[in-house]
Structures are given as C-alpha cells and as structure tokens.
Design a protein around this motif. Structure first.
Motif, PDB file in Angstrom:
ATOM      1  N   THR A  49       0.837  -1.202   0.000  1.00 27.67           N
ATOM      2  CA  THR A  49       0.000   0.000   0.000  1.00 27.67           C
ATOM      3  C   THR A  49       0.872   1.253   0.000  1.00 27.67           C
ATOM      4  O   THR A  49       0.626   2.210  -0.722  1.00 27.67           O
ATOM      5  N   GLU A 101      -7.124  -1.122  -3.653  1.00 25.12           N
ATOM      6  CA  GLU A 101      -6.544  -1.812  -2.493  1.00 25.12           C
ATOM      7  C   GLU A 101      -7.249  -3.144  -2.298  1.00 25.12           C
ATOM      8  O   GLU A 101      -8.474  -3.224  -2.432  1.00 25.12           O
ATOM      9  N   GLU A 102      -6.478  -4.154  -1.956  1.00 21.48           N
ATOM     10  CA  GLU A 102      -7.042  -5.470  -1.621  1.00 21.48           C
ATOM     11  C   GLU A 102      -7.939  -6.004  -2.739  1.00 21.48           C
ATOM     12  O   GLU A 102      -9.085  -6.394  -2.505  1.00 21.48           O
TER      13      GLU A 102
END
Ligand SMILES: Nc1ncnc2c1ncn2[C@@H]1O[C@H](COP(=O)(O)OP(=O)(O)OP(=O)(O)O)[C@@H](O)[C@H]1O
Ligand SMILES: [Mg+2]
Length: 364
Positions: A91, A157-158
């Motif tokens: 991240t 993200e993710e």
C-alpha cells in the motif's frame, strides 16, 4: 497543510520533494499527463540528492530493479499488481508511486467482499435519475472513471477481497481503456497516463481467486520481505523515527540497540531456523513483517516515554509486543514461541536480558 489531521496524502506530505523533483528532471522525457518523469519517480521512491543539493528521503528500502519494473509497467499497456504477505509496503509504495506519477493518490477503491461493479464503474444519483431520467449530471463516477478522464493512476486496495465476478469488470476497462455507459448511449475514453495500481494479499483468509483473463492484464510484482537483517533493522528504525515526528511527544533518545535483536527473532521465527542456519525448528505462521516490528517498537517507545522507563523496560515492552503478535494468531503459535525462547534464546549468552524479559511477561 492542516495540522489537525492525523495524516495527509503522500502528495501533500511530500509536496516540496515532488516540486523539486519535477523541476530538476524537467528536461527528461515523460509520458503525457505524468507529473514527474520516470527517473524522478524512481528517485522519489528510492531517495537521493538532486544536483542543487536538495535531499529526497527514501520511501522504500529494497531492490531498485523492482521499483524500475513497477514504473515501467505503468508506462506500458498492462496494469500493476503488487502482491505479497501483509506488511511488505504494498500500500505504501502504491500510494507514493501515484503521488509522484499523477500528483494524486486519492483516486482509490478499497476492495471488500461487498464491493460491487458500480464501485468499479459508475452508479447513479437516484433522486436525479428518477426526476430527470438518465443524464450525465446524474452519473456518480467511480474513482476509475475519474482517473480515466484525468489520465491519472487509480489505486485498488485489496483486489483479491473483491468477489471474482466483480473483479472481472476490470478486464474490459484494462484492455480497451474505455468504459461504456449504455444508459447514456456513450462511452468514456481514457486519457493518456491512465492506469491502475492494485494490491493484493495472497495468503489471507477470505480472498478470491483472480481469473486468468484478469491476471493477464496485470504485471504482477511479488513484494519480498527484506533480504538481510541490516536492511530490515534500517526499515524499522527509519519508519519509527518518521512516526515519532508526527507526535507532539518529545522522545528521549532511548537506546535502540535492541531493535536488532527483535528483528533477528522475527527473521528466525519466520524462517524456522537461526540466522547462522545451525538450528532448525517449526516456522511461525504469524504475520511477522517489518510493519509488525515497526508497530511494536513504536508502541513500546510511546509506553516507555509516557509512563517512564529505561532501555530495560523498553526491552520488556518489545517482548510483550512479540508475544501479543504471536499469541493473537493461535495457541499453537504461542507454544512454538515458548519453545523458541527455551531452546534458542535461553542458550544465548548475550541474550540473558531478553530471556528475563520474556519470562517476566509470560509469568505476569
Ligand atoms: N521495504 C520497506 N521499505 C520501507 N518501508 C517498509 C518496507 N517494508 C515495510 N515497510 C513499512 O511497513 C508499513 C506497512 O506497509 P503497508 O501498509 O504498505 O503494507 P502492506 O503490504 O500494504 O500490508 P497489508 O497486506 O496488510 O495491506 C509502512 O509504514 C511501510 O513504510
Ligand atoms: Mg495494504
């Protein structure tokens, strides 16, 4: 910069560095709509000194070649996917790359199992839709759509927490670089500079497989754990120092020699053998990443600073942090740690203070 906020985006925190870099590298070729040239992005991430003496702080400690791959991927037709175990700066690096490339790291989709296709494409302002029918003003654009219009990088993200069938909405966006809006009988065409940086955690529970069609649209970069003890200790000390600057507490210069030993234990427990490779044991499945070590050291320093204590008590807080990190994982992991303490730590002559710290925390 509003001092009241806990945290600012990377492009705001590093605005001075980014302005200096884009000025210093202004004669270098850069892709259309990029804020900094690729060479400047590399220096922003790895750190360095500009010709005018201005210092750029390093953001990532690790393989420069890996960062070069990331930057060149963003100039290519494929998107970038950073995968790896938790706490390996996926991240962190994605945010800083977007700050340098687009001067904007806020175009972000946070993937969860509840993320629907409308979060990746667009949705509607239903009040306006019902009263006025489908029209461009009623469209609620996703961060990807806005990134396409701006020629910026969008972060996801993710990615692997998004259900596979929803993830697949990305296939046509990434290959055709357009997004159709059938209700308006129109399409959004992405400007040059648009791309996607996604992160995914391939080991965690509750992650979804990616289709091979989608995988093909990404250049997948595996984020490694630090190669050497020295590198890992450097990361932990550097980031703890940075975190301290954000606090109004004046930290005493507590001796941080013990960080080397904390990180040594992290590395040994992760790999299931001592650093000198002479003794082997079952490796730990707990998340013992640099990020975890940073949190333990930071927390221990705050505790010692606010509630008093010396390097000795700092050591105990470190031991407590490690026990908590492993203990929250499972009972088996805790057993493994206890065996490691008895079989390895106890027998090391110059680790007596650590053995005592563990014992006192475990007996509390
Ligand atoms: N090699 C490294 N260089 C610099 N910082 C690092 C490195 N590895 C870890 N860190 C630090 O670890 C912290 C956490 O990293 P980050 O949140 O990006 O991890 P992540 O890989 O996204 O984890 P997760 O999978 O849990 O989301 C950051 O503060 C980052 O600075
Ligand atoms: Mg992350």
């Amino acid at each position: 910069m509003n001092e009241n906020f806990q945290r600012h985006n990377a492009e705001i925190l590093c605005a001075e560095e980014l302005a200096e870099l884009s000025q210093s590298f202004k004669d270098y070729d850069k892709p259309e709509n990029w804020y900094c040239s690729p060479q400047a992005v590399l220096m922003f991430i790895m750190g360095g000194t500009l010709a005018n003496g201005f210092k750029i702080s390093p953001k990532y400690f690790g393989d420069k070649a890996l960062v070069e791959i990331m930057i060149s991927t963003l100039m290519s037709d494929r998107a970038l996917l950073l995968i790896g175990v938790p706490g390996t700066a996926k991240t962190w690096i994605a945010e800083h790359i977007c700050a340098a490339v687009s001067n904007n790291s806020s175009l972000l989709i946070q993937g969860t199992s509840g993320t629907g296709e409308e979060s990746l494409r667009y949705s509607w302002n239903y009040a306006m839709l019902l009263s006025q029918g489908p029209k461009p003003e009623a469209l609620v654009k996703s961060p990807i759509m806005r990134a396409m219009e701006l020629g910026s990088i969008c972060r996801i993200e993710e990615l692997s927490r998004i259900p596979s069938e929803t993830q697949d909405a990305l296939i046509s966006i990434l290959s055709e670089k357009t997004m159709s809006i059938p209700e308006l009988n129109s399409s959004i065409f992405s400007k040059k500079g648009f791309n996607v940086v996604a992160t995914a955690n391939h080991l965690d529970r509750g992650v979804f497989e990616m289709s091979s069609a989608l995988r093909r649209r990404f250049n997948i970069v595996m984020m490694p754990l630090p190669k050497t003890l020295e590198e890992e200790v450097k990361i932990v000390k550097y980031r703890v120092g940075q975190l301290e600057q954000n606090h109004k507490v004046a930290f005493r210069d507590l001796k941080l020699g013990q960080v080397d030993k904390l990180v040594t234990m992290f590395r040994e427990l992760r790999s299931g053998m001592t650093l000198d490779k002479k003794q082997k044991f079952k490796s730990s499945n707990a998340t013992l990443s640099p990020a975890e070590a940073i949190s333990i050291v930071h927390q221990a320093k705050i505790q010692s600073e606010i509630f008093g204590g010396d390097s000795h008590s700092l050591n105990q807080h470190f031991a407590q942090g490690l026990i908590q990190s492993i203990g929250q994982h499972s009972q088996d992991e805790m057993l493994l740690l206890k065996e490691y303490i008895e079989n390895i730590i106890k027998k090391r002559g110059d680790w007596k203070d650590w053995y005592e710290a563990f014992k006192s925390v475990l007996n509390e």
